[in-house]
Design a protein around this motif. Sequence first.
Motif, mmCIF file in Angstrom:
data_model
loop_
_atom_site.group_PDB
_atom_site.id
_atom_site.type_symbol
_atom_site.label_atom_id
_atom_site.label_comp_id
_atom_site.label_asym_id
_atom_site.label_seq_id
_atom_site.Cartn_x
_atom_site.Cartn_y
_atom_site.Cartn_z
ATOM 1 N N HIS A 4 40.598 72.056 18.032
ATOM 2 C CA HIS A 4 41.894 72.721 17.954
ATOM 3 C C HIS A 4 41.769 74.154 18.438
ATOM 4 N N ASP A 5 42.766 74.612 19.185
ATOM 5 C CA ASP A 5 42.838 75.993 19.622
ATOM 6 C C ASP A 5 43.273 76.821 18.418
ATOM 7 N N GLY A 55 46.897 79.497 34.211
ATOM 8 C CA GLY A 55 45.940 78.402 34.219
ATOM 9 C C GLY A 55 45.066 78.325 32.981
ATOM 10 N N SER A 56 45.262 79.242 32.014
ATOM 11 C CA SER A 56 44.437 79.167 30.803
ATOM 12 C C SER A 56 44.794 77.903 30.027
ATOM 13 N N THR A 57 43.791 77.331 29.399
ATOM 14 C CA THR A 57 44.005 76.077 28.689
ATOM 15 C C THR A 57 43.504 76.176 27.263
ATOM 16 N N THR A 64 48.360 76.546 28.565
ATOM 17 C CA THR A 64 49.111 77.235 27.519
ATOM 18 C C THR A 64 50.498 77.659 27.988
ATOM 19 N N ASN A 65 50.606 78.286 29.155
ATOM 20 C CA ASN A 65 51.908 78.739 29.634
ATOM 21 C C ASN A 65 52.853 77.566 29.873
ATOM 22 N N GLY A 70 57.536 74.514 28.096
ATOM 23 C CA GLY A 70 58.196 73.296 27.622
ATOM 24 C C GLY A 70 59.009 73.553 26.370
ATOM 25 N N TYR A 71 58.470 74.384 25.475
ATOM 26 C CA TYR A 71 59.230 74.743 24.270
ATOM 27 C C TYR A 71 60.481 75.541 24.643
#
Length: 145
Positions: A4-5, A55-57, A64-65, A70-71
């Motif tokens: 989990h992040d 591109g961060s994951t 993430t972005n 999407g939210y």
Amino acid sequence: MSGHDERRVAAGLKAAIHNPNVSEEAKERAQERLQGMGTTTSATQERDTGTYPVGSTDEAGHETNRVLGGYKATLHNPNTSEGAKRHAREILEADGYQFERPEGVTEDEHQVRVNAGYKASLNNPRVSDEAKLHAEEYLREHGGL
């Protein structure tokens, strides 16, 4: 918290603390977990801006972005339930997203910024043709072209 992040876990816990539908007991557990993670919900805490490098994951490989985008899309989708919109708002608020216009920003200034974003998308090679068409239509309707 393997798999989990921690930032996303903290965001979810913060959302739970501010959710009026969550029991006091659950809010207390969430607060304890946040303290155990070294995180606080204090209003004086320096907030994370909610911006991530392109591109961060997270640990699951989700960009993430794109997840946060999407939210944001959920909030504006007329086919989305109120419960889903409420959840999306909680996640975005926990990440530092502001729904209200910053103090001192006029409606005209806000519209200039929105138009600038659409204009930028017209020249961005990573934006789809469909999105560029939508941007052109929006700018025509709002006097941005």
